[in-house]
Scaffold this active site. Structure first.
Site, PDB file in Angstrom:
ATOM      1  N   ASP A 130       0.829  -1.209   0.000  1.00  0.00           N
ATOM      2  CA  ASP A 130       0.000   0.000   0.000  1.00  0.00           C
ATOM      3  C   ASP A 130       0.862   1.257   0.000  1.00  0.00           C
ATOM      4  O   ASP A 130       0.534   2.254  -0.635  1.00  0.00           O
ATOM      5  CB  ASP A 130      -0.920   0.022   1.234  1.00  0.00           C
ATOM      6  CG  ASP A 130      -2.006  -1.029   1.125  1.00  0.00           C
ATOM      7  OD1 ASP A 130      -2.218  -1.545   0.003  1.00  0.00           O
ATOM      8  OD2 ASP A 130      -2.622  -1.349   2.155  1.00  0.00           O
TER       9      ASP A 130
ATOM     10  N   LYS B 261     -10.619 -26.620 -20.052  1.00  0.00           N
ATOM     11  CA  LYS B 261     -11.577 -25.761 -20.735  1.00  0.00           C
ATOM     12  C   LYS B 261     -12.243 -24.888 -19.675  1.00  0.00           C
ATOM     13  O   LYS B 261     -13.103 -25.338 -18.921  1.00  0.00           O
ATOM     14  CB  LYS B 261     -12.620 -26.581 -21.488  1.00  0.00           C
ATOM     15  CG  LYS B 261     -13.532 -25.700 -22.328  1.00  0.00           C
ATOM     16  CD  LYS B 261     -14.357 -26.518 -23.296  1.00  0.00           C
ATOM     17  CE  LYS B 261     -15.097 -25.648 -24.290  1.00  0.00           C
ATOM     18  NZ  LYS B 261     -15.926 -24.613 -23.705  1.00  0.00           N
TER      19      LYS B 261
ATOM     20  N   ARG C 219     -15.300 -11.790 -27.809  1.00  0.00           N
ATOM     21  CA  ARG C 219     -15.276 -12.503 -29.061  1.00  0.00           C
ATOM     22  C   ARG C 219     -16.347 -12.009 -30.038  1.00  0.00           C
ATOM     23  O   ARG C 219     -16.119 -11.943 -31.243  1.00  0.00           O
ATOM     24  CB  ARG C 219     -15.476 -13.995 -28.800  1.00  0.00           C
ATOM     25  CG  ARG C 219     -15.236 -14.828 -30.012  1.00  0.00           C
ATOM     26  CD  ARG C 219     -15.141 -16.278 -29.619  1.00  0.00           C
ATOM     27  NE  ARG C 219     -16.466 -16.839 -29.555  1.00  0.00           N
ATOM     28  CZ  ARG C 219     -16.825 -17.925 -30.221  1.00  0.00           C
ATOM     29  NH1 ARG C 219     -15.959 -18.559 -30.962  1.00  0.00           N
ATOM     30  NH2 ARG C 219     -18.041 -18.384 -30.129  1.00  0.00           N
TER      31      ARG C 219
HETATM   32  S1  IVH Z   1      -8.841 -22.637 -27.770  1.00  0.00           S
HETATM   33  C1  IVH Z   1      -8.915 -21.838 -32.184  1.00  0.00           C
HETATM   34  N1  IVH Z   1      -8.493 -23.315 -25.266  1.00  0.00           N
HETATM   35  O1  IVH Z   1     -14.026 -22.471 -25.200  1.00  0.00           O
HETATM   36  C2  IVH Z   1      -9.042 -22.316 -30.788  1.00  0.00           C
HETATM   37  N2  IVH Z   1     -10.574 -22.352 -25.860  1.00  0.00           N
HETATM   38  O2  IVH Z   1     -15.012 -22.667 -28.516  1.00  0.00           O
HETATM   39  C3  IVH Z   1      -9.679 -21.299 -29.924  1.00  0.00           C
HETATM   40  N3  IVH Z   1     -12.112 -22.069 -23.957  1.00  0.00           N
HETATM   41  O3  IVH Z   1     -15.320 -19.732 -26.024  1.00  0.00           O
HETATM   42  C4  IVH Z   1     -10.087 -21.720 -28.578  1.00  0.00           C
HETATM   43  N4  IVH Z   1     -10.766 -22.880 -22.427  1.00  0.00           N
HETATM   44  O4  IVH Z   1     -13.132 -19.175 -24.898  1.00  0.00           O
HETATM   45  C5  IVH Z   1      -9.345 -22.783 -26.167  1.00  0.00           C
HETATM   46  N5  IVH Z   1      -8.004 -23.930 -23.074  1.00  0.00           N
HETATM   47  C6  IVH Z   1      -8.841 -23.407 -23.971  1.00  0.00           C
HETATM   48  C7  IVH Z   1     -10.118 -22.948 -23.602  1.00  0.00           C
HETATM   49  C8  IVH Z   1     -10.972 -22.431 -24.591  1.00  0.00           C
HETATM   50  C9  IVH Z   1     -11.948 -22.354 -22.667  1.00  0.00           C
HETATM   51  C10 IVH Z   1     -13.334 -21.479 -24.522  1.00  0.00           C
HETATM   52  C11 IVH Z   1     -13.107 -20.398 -25.534  1.00  0.00           C
HETATM   53  C12 IVH Z   1     -14.264 -20.529 -26.463  1.00  0.00           C
HETATM   54  C13 IVH Z   1     -14.654 -21.954 -26.322  1.00  0.00           C
HETATM   55  C14 IVH Z   1     -14.142 -22.715 -27.497  1.00  0.00           C
END
Ligand code: IVH
Length: 675
Positions: free
Chosen positions: A39, A123, A144
């Site tokens: 701080d 994911k 997105r």
């Molecule tokens: S890769 C071209 N990796 O899941 C590849 N996506 O459709 C792009 N998501 O809304 C995505 N964890 O935001 C990727 N480890 C991960 C992810 C991830 C979550 C989400 C992403 C998107 C959906 C994929």
């Protein structure tokens, strides 16, 4: 007046120090400096920037919150489209095999060829965000949207503390990274606990919490929602040679200070993917955030390029899901439960539904206000959520499915267990049974909580046993548990000699615990597991915690006036202090930690003498407290004595102190000194 070079240099130094500490705290989860010192750095930077506004830059840590509410978000065209990934709906191992088989086929590999190398990751269940860094400075954050055009949410994303405003090290001209903004489970629980206590609307689940906060037009409101971020991919780059693999890519992003999730692995072929899927599934409940599956990516970027895309999805990646943590079912009844603090909790009895890996038949409705807000009625179809090992809850009603005759639920006026009046203070969200420990339900719940897995973890002390122990008057407080013997327990219904012995052994084993568990086990109102941990970490010892006043308590992160009052109220109650004393006398113990507050203790090296009886602290407790803060306790008063702490019936030591002119304190003055 132009800023002197010295000020500019100092500002640069302060920013890099703060950035380093933020990274340690928010990304590595390993704080590198006491809060108070942090701080100080922060305030010094603020003061310099105020004095020399020309030194202010958008990447300054002081600029995380500051923007004005927006009328709407500006559109952002993505330099590289933000794609989504195919979801493998088969949640079994065969899902991973199918993906590997497709990849091998596309690459023209035969069975004789080596396994394909993948990067397996989690994911995350939040909101996808693109972060654009130009020359290392965060210049834009966008959602997105439809993949081509998203929304400019830079202001809100800047409030996410683990997102660096400036990359560390030498950064390229342009580096866009992609990842997920999410809300951690403890942050979600804490936020909702606070909202509930204030009678305000709660978040439905962490994902909505994250998405709603990022899409909040007022950045000041967004800043109040605790969000986090994990990076998992790339957007546009300029002046940045790509690494050979995705796993290396993540390593390099981590080296820039970006948060990369530690749960990732390079996996060989389908077998490696299946192993990862199973391992993460087994540990899913223990993760501090929600995931809805894992993601597999072909590790070689060259192979990724060869595989390319079908429509809007890459052929080189797939999401492999887990069973959902939300499901639909119907409400068969609504009942109220009496909690350990008398809190009346409406509970929905449900048609059994499989969700989050278990069959759920009950879900909490939290309190009267929330029940009203959600307007849950008998016969309703509802969405139930069970994530982690959090109690299942009803998150929403599906209004189209309401039966024609569904009367509103009315809260009872008297406790269904002891018949005492139910009261609800005007400014509180919770209605309570006024029976106190006269109410067997409260006594039982207090014991069950004390014995629960995350508290003292007494295996075998379940509802049926507690019911009998309380109903037969064998146990009134948790301390009584430690006086039980096998004979008394074996007399209970459906209790074999062997299980009685096991229970006694489990009770014995529970004596060795941690301070955080012990504090949590006490069942203090508004003190959940996360708060108990924070308190234990901050104070290091029970004495220091018990002695802390409201101001000292509020030094702890996330402890506000409500929690501080609950703690003070609890420890001011002689009955509670008595039970704590008995528990410790029975042998309940934990390793003593160094309190964080001791760093700059005003009594370090000072000598104390105790005399007389103090109102709250025992002699030993007072000694522990002083020593925990770096002071010493001596047996007799001399010229070297710095302080005498005197209680009632203090004798000759007090007289001697007065004669020598030694400072005399009472208990509250001692506590004041330790603040
Ligand atoms: S890769 C071209 N990796 O899941 C590849 N996506 O459709 C792009 N998501 O809304 C995505 N964890 O935001 C990727 N480890 C991960 C992810 C991830 C979550 C989400 C992403 C998107 C959906 C994929």
């Amino acid at each position: 007046m132009a800023a002197p070079a010295a000020a500019a240099g100092r500002v640069g130094f302060l920013r890099s120090e703060i950035q380093r500490h933020d990274h340690a705290y928010y990304v590595l989860d390993a704080p590198s400096i006491p809060d108070a010192d942090y701080d100080k750095l922060f305030r010094e930077l603020q003061a310099l920037e105020q004095q020399y506004p020309e030194l202010l830059t958008p990447d300054s840590p002081t600029q995380r919150v500051g923007g004005k509410p927006l009328p709407q978000f500006a559109p952002v065209r993505h330099a590289v489209p933000m794609l989504s990934i195919r979801t493998e709906t088969d949640t079994e191992a065969s899902g991973a095999r199918a993906f590997d088989a497709r990849v091998r086929k596309e690459l023209g590999l035969s069975e004789a060829d080596a396994p394909v190398e993948y990067n397996a990751e989690l994911k995350f269940d939040g909101l996808a965000i693109n972060l654009r860094y130009e020359n290392g400075i965060l210049v834009q954050a966008a959602t997105r949207g439809d993949g081509e055009t998203g929304e400019d949410v830079t202001q809100n994303v800047r409030t996410v503390r683990c997102i660096p405003l400036r990359l560390s090290g030498a950064a390229p001209a342009v580096l866009e990274v992609r990842g997920e903004v999410y809300m951690s489970r403890p942050d979600f629980e804490r936020y909702n606990e606070r909202q509930r206590a204030a009678g305000k609307a709660t978040l439905v689940n962490p994902r909505n919490g994250a998405a709603g906060s990022i899409r909040q037009l007022d950045p000041a409101l967004a800043a109040q929602r605790p969000l986090s971020f994990f990076v998992y991919g790339l957007g546009e780059t300029q002046g940045w040679p790509l690494p050979a693999t995705h796993s290396e890519l993540l390593d390099r992003l981590a080296a820039y200070g970006l948060p990369v999730c530690e749960h990732r692995a390079v996996a060989a072929g389908a077998a490696g993917l299946i192993e990862f899927h199973q391992r993460i599934r087994a540990g899913r409940d223990a993760l501090p955030f929600d995931i809805d599956g894992v993601v597999y990516k072909v590790n070689s970027l060259a192979l990724q390029q060869r595989l390319g895309f079908v429509t809007r999805e890459p052929r080189w990646a797939v999401a492999h899901k887990y069973p959902a943590e939300e499901a639909m079912t119907t409400v068969e009844a609504i009942e109220v439960q009496v909690g350990r603090t008398g809190a009346i909790t409406p509970v929905a009895r449900l048609a059994p539904v499989f969700v989050g890996g278990v069959t759920v038949t009950n879900a909490t409705l939290h309190n009267e206000d929330e029940l009203r807000r959600k307007d849950v009625r008998i016969g309703d179809t509802v969405i139930v959520r069970r994530a982690g090992d959090v109690i299942p809850e009803v998150v929403a009603v599906v209004p189209e499915r309401r039966p024609i005759l569904a009367p509103e639920f009315v809260m009872p006026k008297v406790c269904p267990v002891c018949g005492s009046a139910i009261e609800r203070p005007e400014d509180e969200a919770i209605a309570r049974c006024t029976g106190g420990l006269f109410c067997p339900a409260q006594r039982k719940q207090a014991l069950l909580h004390f014995a629960s897995r995350r508290a003292l973890d007494i295996e075998g002390l379940g509802e049926k046993v507690v019911d009998q122990l309380v109903d037969r008057g064998l146990v009134k407080t948790p301390a009584d548990l430690y006086g039980l013997d096998t004979g008394a327990v074996a007399n209970l219904e459906r209790m074999a000699e062997k299980s009685a012995a096991n229970l006694i052994e489990a009770i014995e084993k529970s004596k060795a615990t941690t301070l955080a568990r012990f504090v949590y086990a006490l069942g203090i109102r508004n003190v959940g597991e996360a708060t108990a941990k924070d308190l234990a970490r901050h104070f290091g010892g029970l004495e220091a915690l018990m002695a802390a006043d409201a101001a000292a308590l509020q030094q702890v992160p996330d402890v506000g006036p409500v929690v501080a009052a609950a703690l003070a109220h609890f420890f001011a109650e002689p009955h509670n202090v008595d039970v704590i004393g008995k528990l410790r006398a029975a042998g309940v113990h934990w390793p003593e930690g160094e309190p964080a507050a001791a760093v700059a203790s005003p009594i370090a090296g000072k000598t104390f003498v105790l005399t007389g009886t103090l109102p709250l602290l025992s002699r030993d407790a007072a000694k522990d407290l002083i020593e925990a803060h770096g002071g010493k306790v001596a047996g007799s008063v001399s010229k070297k004595t710095d302080y005498v702490v005197a209680g009632s019936e203090a004798g000759s030591k007090l007289e001697k102190a007065q004669a020598l002119g030694v400072t005399i304190l009472d208990e509250s003055q001692l506590k004041g000194l330790l603040k």
